[in-house]
Design a protein around this motif. Structure first.
Motif, PDB file in Angstrom:
ATOM      1  N   ARG A   1       1.133   4.057  -2.978  1.00 47.37           N
ATOM      2  CA  ARG A   1       0.890   5.482  -2.736  1.00 47.37           C
ATOM      3  C   ARG A   1       2.019   6.327  -3.323  1.00 47.37           C
ATOM      4  O   ARG A   1       1.785   7.416  -3.863  1.00 47.37           O
ATOM      5  CB  ARG A   1       0.755   5.753  -1.246  1.00 47.37           C
ATOM      6  CG  ARG A   1      -0.528   5.232  -0.610  1.00 47.37           C
ATOM      7  CD  ARG A   1      -0.505   5.460   0.891  1.00 47.37           C
ATOM      8  NE  ARG A   1      -0.445   6.882   1.229  1.00 47.37           N
ATOM      9  CZ  ARG A   1      -0.064   7.343   2.415  1.00 47.37           C
ATOM     10  NH1 ARG A   1       0.332   6.512   3.363  1.00 47.37           N
ATOM     11  NH2 ARG A   1      -0.050   8.637   2.642  1.00 47.37           N
TER      12      ARG A   1
ATOM     13  N   GLU B   1      -2.178   3.625   7.483  1.00 45.24           N
ATOM     14  CA  GLU B   1      -0.799   4.110   7.400  1.00 45.24           C
ATOM     15  C   GLU B   1       0.182   3.030   7.829  1.00 45.24           C
ATOM     16  O   GLU B   1       1.214   2.806   7.202  1.00 45.24           O
ATOM     17  CB  GLU B   1      -0.641   5.331   8.305  1.00 45.24           C
ATOM     18  CG  GLU B   1       0.708   6.016   8.201  1.00 45.24           C
ATOM     19  CD  GLU B   1       0.628   7.297   7.419  1.00 45.24           C
ATOM     20  OE1 GLU B   1       0.616   7.200   6.177  1.00 45.24           O
ATOM     21  OE2 GLU B   1       0.558   8.369   8.036  1.00 45.24           O
TER      22      GLU B   1
ATOM     23  N   GLU C   1     -12.613   6.041  10.937  1.00 44.68           N
ATOM     24  CA  GLU C   1     -12.544   4.717  11.558  1.00 44.68           C
ATOM     25  C   GLU C   1     -13.643   3.765  11.075  1.00 44.68           C
ATOM     26  O   GLU C   1     -13.348   2.601  10.803  1.00 44.68           O
ATOM     27  CB  GLU C   1     -12.605   4.876  13.086  1.00 44.68           C
ATOM     28  CG  GLU C   1     -12.450   3.571  13.832  1.00 44.68           C
ATOM     29  CD  GLU C   1     -12.431   3.769  15.342  1.00 44.68           C
ATOM     30  OE1 GLU C   1     -13.058   2.967  16.052  1.00 44.68           O
ATOM     31  OE2 GLU C   1     -11.778   4.729  15.806  1.00 44.68           O
TER      32      GLU C   1
ATOM     33  N   ALA D   1      -8.553   9.548   7.322  1.00 47.79           N
ATOM     34  CA  ALA D   1      -9.288   8.289   7.150  1.00 47.79           C
ATOM     35  C   ALA D   1     -10.227   8.084   8.334  1.00 47.79           C
ATOM     36  O   ALA D   1      -9.819   8.199   9.495  1.00 47.79           O
ATOM     37  CB  ALA D   1      -8.325   7.117   7.027  1.00 47.79           C
TER      38      ALA D   1
ATOM     39  N   GLY E   1     -15.081   3.492   8.189  1.00 49.53           N
ATOM     40  CA  GLY E   1     -14.727   3.006   6.867  1.00 49.53           C
ATOM     41  C   GLY E   1     -13.558   2.030   6.918  1.00 49.53           C
ATOM     42  O   GLY E   1     -13.533   1.040   6.164  1.00 49.53           O
ATOM     43  N   LEU E   2     -12.586   2.283   7.783  1.00 51.27           N
ATOM     44  CA  LEU E   2     -11.455   1.374   7.911  1.00 51.27           C
ATOM     45  C   LEU E   2     -11.890   0.033   8.487  1.00 51.27           C
ATOM     46  O   LEU E   2     -11.407  -1.021   8.067  1.00 51.27           O
ATOM     47  CB  LEU E   2     -10.374   2.000   8.797  1.00 51.27           C
ATOM     48  CG  LEU E   2      -9.584   3.154   8.185  1.00 51.27           C
ATOM     49  CD1 LEU E   2      -8.505   3.626   9.155  1.00 51.27           C
ATOM     50  CD2 LEU E   2      -8.940   2.734   6.867  1.00 51.27           C
TER      51      LEU E   2
ATOM     52  N   GLU F   1       0.838  -1.204   0.000  1.00 51.85           N
ATOM     53  CA  GLU F   1       0.000   0.000   0.000  1.00 51.85           C
ATOM     54  C   GLU F   1       0.868   1.248   0.000  1.00 51.85           C
ATOM     55  O   GLU F   1       0.594   2.204  -0.740  1.00 51.85           O
ATOM     56  CB  GLU F   1      -0.919  -0.016   1.219  1.00 51.85           C
ATOM     57  CG  GLU F   1      -1.689   1.264   1.471  1.00 51.85           C
ATOM     58  CD  GLU F   1      -2.710   1.590   0.400  1.00 51.85           C
ATOM     59  OE1 GLU F   1      -3.176   2.746   0.357  1.00 51.85           O
ATOM     60  OE2 GLU F   1      -3.035   0.695  -0.407  1.00 51.85           O
TER      61      GLU F   1
ATOM     62  N   PRO G   1      -6.242   0.308   1.853  1.00 49.13           N
ATOM     63  CA  PRO G   1      -6.266   1.757   1.628  1.00 49.13           C
ATOM     64  C   PRO G   1      -6.813   2.501   2.848  1.00 49.13           C
ATOM     65  O   PRO G   1      -7.846   2.130   3.410  1.00 49.13           O
ATOM     66  CB  PRO G   1      -7.185   1.905   0.419  1.00 49.13           C
ATOM     67  CG  PRO G   1      -6.980   0.626  -0.340  1.00 49.13           C
ATOM     68  CD  PRO G   1      -6.838  -0.432   0.718  1.00 49.13           C
ATOM     69  N   GLY G   2      -6.099   3.533   3.255  1.00 49.48           N
ATOM     70  CA  GLY G   2      -6.487   4.301   4.433  1.00 49.48           C
ATOM     71  C   GLY G   2      -5.711   3.935   5.685  1.00 49.48           C
ATOM     72  O   GLY G   2      -5.783   4.651   6.682  1.00 49.48           O
TER      73      GLY G   2
ATOM     74  N   PRO H   1      -4.392   4.931  11.266  1.00 47.81           N
ATOM     75  CA  PRO H   1      -5.030   5.427  10.045  1.00 47.81           C
ATOM     76  C   PRO H   1      -4.197   6.509   9.370  1.00 47.81           C
ATOM     77  O   PRO H   1      -3.425   7.218  10.015  1.00 47.81           O
ATOM     78  CB  PRO H   1      -6.365   6.004  10.540  1.00 47.81           C
ATOM     79  CG  PRO H   1      -6.525   5.485  11.939  1.00 47.81           C
ATOM     80  CD  PRO H   1      -5.138   5.289  12.465  1.00 47.81           C
ATOM     81  N   GLN H   2      -4.372   6.639   8.068  1.00 48.15           N
ATOM     82  CA  GLN H   2      -3.800   7.775   7.359  1.00 48.15           C
ATOM     83  C   GLN H   2      -4.582   9.030   7.755  1.00 48.15           C
ATOM     84  O   GLN H   2      -5.747   8.945   8.155  1.00 48.15           O
ATOM     85  CB  GLN H   2      -3.899   7.565   5.844  1.00 48.15           C
ATOM     86  CG  GLN H   2      -3.026   6.454   5.311  1.00 48.15           C
ATOM     87  CD  GLN H   2      -3.246   6.222   3.827  1.00 48.15           C
ATOM     88  OE1 GLN H   2      -3.823   7.066   3.129  1.00 48.15           O
ATOM     89  NE2 GLN H   2      -2.826   5.074   3.334  1.00 48.15           N
TER      90      GLN H   2
END
Length: 507
Positions: A299, A421, A454, A452, A456-457, A295, A418-419, A448-449
């Motif tokens: 990026r 880190e 939580e 982003a 959704g992650l 990932e 995705p999202g 998380p990035q």
């Protein structure tokens, strides 16, 4: 490679060698090629005048940059062995390391010495600590600007024919002689140090040169961004100026935009910080020193890089393997694909699954121990059907849960959706009612990035977590993952302590 660099610097002395960036990211010439060669000459003459001869050990506590590179060139020319000292290791550890290395002289710049004296309050904030240099048991000399309280300056001798390796005279060329000592781990009472010979150091730099394509005439003169010795030497030897990365992520992003380097070498934490600051890349980007997820590499490509490479390397053997972002992203099996072993590197797992490596660039031995042909990496790994290395986690990071051995590195790559880190799996004591002594709970700590959300992650992680089977973690926590060391790898002990504290607080 170092002999070649010594001569190459004199061929075009007016050209820039080392660059830095101002606050706006504008490029500044820190040293020309001629200035770097002259400084190496002066250090060699000064060390020779102090009576140091081939085989002697010199401790080096000098910040990365032209001065440190010139010192190492001088040590190489005289056949001296350099012991790399890290001011961030703490006074007790440094004393133990110096006792093991037994240097005839310690070279330190003013910053390294100041942290033991008048600047100690400031240094503690920067996590730097040196013991009182007068207590080290070896004479100390200051290189560079001398500040109050520093040791006497190393007298820089003028270039003269009596210095070995001076001008066209050959440098010491015994390939079996020790070149450098790098401390990697070990306790205060028993430090552990990697010893590279002149031959293994040269082989490692040649391998980096081949990997980077540094000798490509079409790329000569294009700037390279990176601060490690293994990046500086091959690049400079083939005519490319090297820019030292800015420490501030915002300045680094501006530096990348203005410099547009052909090749960029940054650690994964530096890449994450630069991406967070909106950095754009060009050409090829290389990263190592800590795990780099598919990932993260994707990026980097999304931020403009033509290629993004993860380099698997150890202090004992640099580099060992490399993989490009697209190949890594296409891999769907368990574990962390780090690529095929590079030419000259032999890899095999032992009977316990630990990866063993050998090759011309491998360290000779650990200081105080006998030479051994195989480097025991501490990584569990296998070779896939295409002959590529797939890491399955550090042996020492194993988590024991319900009598099952779980190796975090086998599953952590799947958590980098995705999202995300950064993500690690850690074990914490299971507490009362555990089925066996030492039983642990498995916790996923996810960083998380920026931006982003939580919920959704959690939804994105549901699939990877479901496919982990019996290794599915008992809890998933979102937090900033602690980092440690100069390479800023995840600090698993601190991460486990954080996870345990968070879980206690939610009960």
């Amino acid at each position: 490679m170092l002999d070649r660099l010594d001569h190459a610097l004199r061929a075009r002395p007016e050209r820039a060698a080392v660059l830095t960036a101002g606050r706006t990211g504008a490029t500044r010439v820190r040293a020309t090629r001629g200035e770097l060669a002259d400084l190496a000459d002066a250090f060699a003459a000064g060390l020779h005048a102090r009576g140091l001869r081939a085989g002697d050990t010199v401790g080096v506590a000098v910040r990365p940059g032209p001065r440190a590179l010139a010192v190492l060139l001088a040590l190489w020319r005289l056949g001296l062995r350099g012991a790399v000292l890290d001011p961030g290791a703490g006074p007790d550890v440094l004393r133990a390391r110096l006792a093991l290395a037994g240097p005839s002289l310690v070279l330190a710049d003013a910053a390294a010495q100041a942290v033991a004296g008048w600047a100690r309050p400031l240094a503690s904030r920067a996590r730097l600590a040196l013991p009182d240099l007068a207590s080290l048991g070896a004479p100390v000399a200051t290189v560079g600007r001398r500040l109050p309280g520093c040791a006497p300056a190393l007298e820089l001798g003028a270039a003269r024919s009596g210095v070995p390796g001076q001008g066209r005279r050959p440098a010491y060329g015994d390939s079996d002689a020790d070149a450098v000592i790098v401390f990697t781990s070990g306790t205060t009472s028993r430090p552990r140090a990697v010893v590279h010979t002149r031959a293994s150091l040269a082989a490692g730099m040649a391998s980096v040169s081949a990997l980077f394509g540094a000798a490509d005439p079409a790329r000569a003169g294009d700037p390279v961004l990176g601060g490690t010795f293994f990046v500086l030497v091959p690049s400079l030897a083939h005519g490319a100026p090297v820019a030292l990365p800015a420490r501030s992520p915002a300045v680094l992003a501006r530096q990348l935009r203005r410099l547009r380097p052909r090749d960029t070498y940054l650690t994964p934490p530096q890449l994450r910080d630069a991406l967070g600051a909106g950095a754009r890349f060009r050409g090829r980007v290389w990263t190592g020193s800590a795990p780099a997820s598919a990932e993260l590499l994707s990026r980097v490509r999304g931020a403009g890089a033509e290629e993004a490479w993860g380099v698997y390397a150890l202090t004992e053997l640099f580099p060992a393997a490399a993989v490009e972002a697209r190949e890594k992203a296409a891999y769907e099996g368990p574990g962390d694909l780090v690529g095929a072993p590079l030419p000259g590197v032999t890899a095999k797992p032992d009977e316990d699954g630990q990866l063993l490596l050998a090759g011309a660039a491998a360290r000779d031995r650990y200081l105080g121990e006998e030479p051994e042909p195989w480097v025991r990496t501490g990584d569990r790994a296998r070779l896939d059907g295409a002959g590529r290395l797939v890491l399955e986690g550090r042996s020492k990071d194993m988590v024991l849960r319900r009598a099952e051995n779980i190796y975090p590195g086998l599953y952590e790559p799947a958590l980098h959706v995705p999202g995300v880190e950064l993500a690690v799996l850690v074990g914490i004591p299971a507490g009362r009612g555990a089925e066996s002594a030492g039983d642990e709970r498995l916790v996923a700590l996810v960083q998380p990035q920026p931006g982003a959300a939580e919920p959704g992650l959690r939804a994105a992680l549901a699939g990877p977590l479901g496919r982990m089977g019996s290794a599915r973690p008992d809890a998933v926590l979102f937090a900033r993952i602690p980092l440690a060391g100069r390479s800023r790898k995840p600090d698993r002990a601190a991460a486990a302590a954080l996870a345990a504290a968070r879980l206690r607080g939610t009960r």
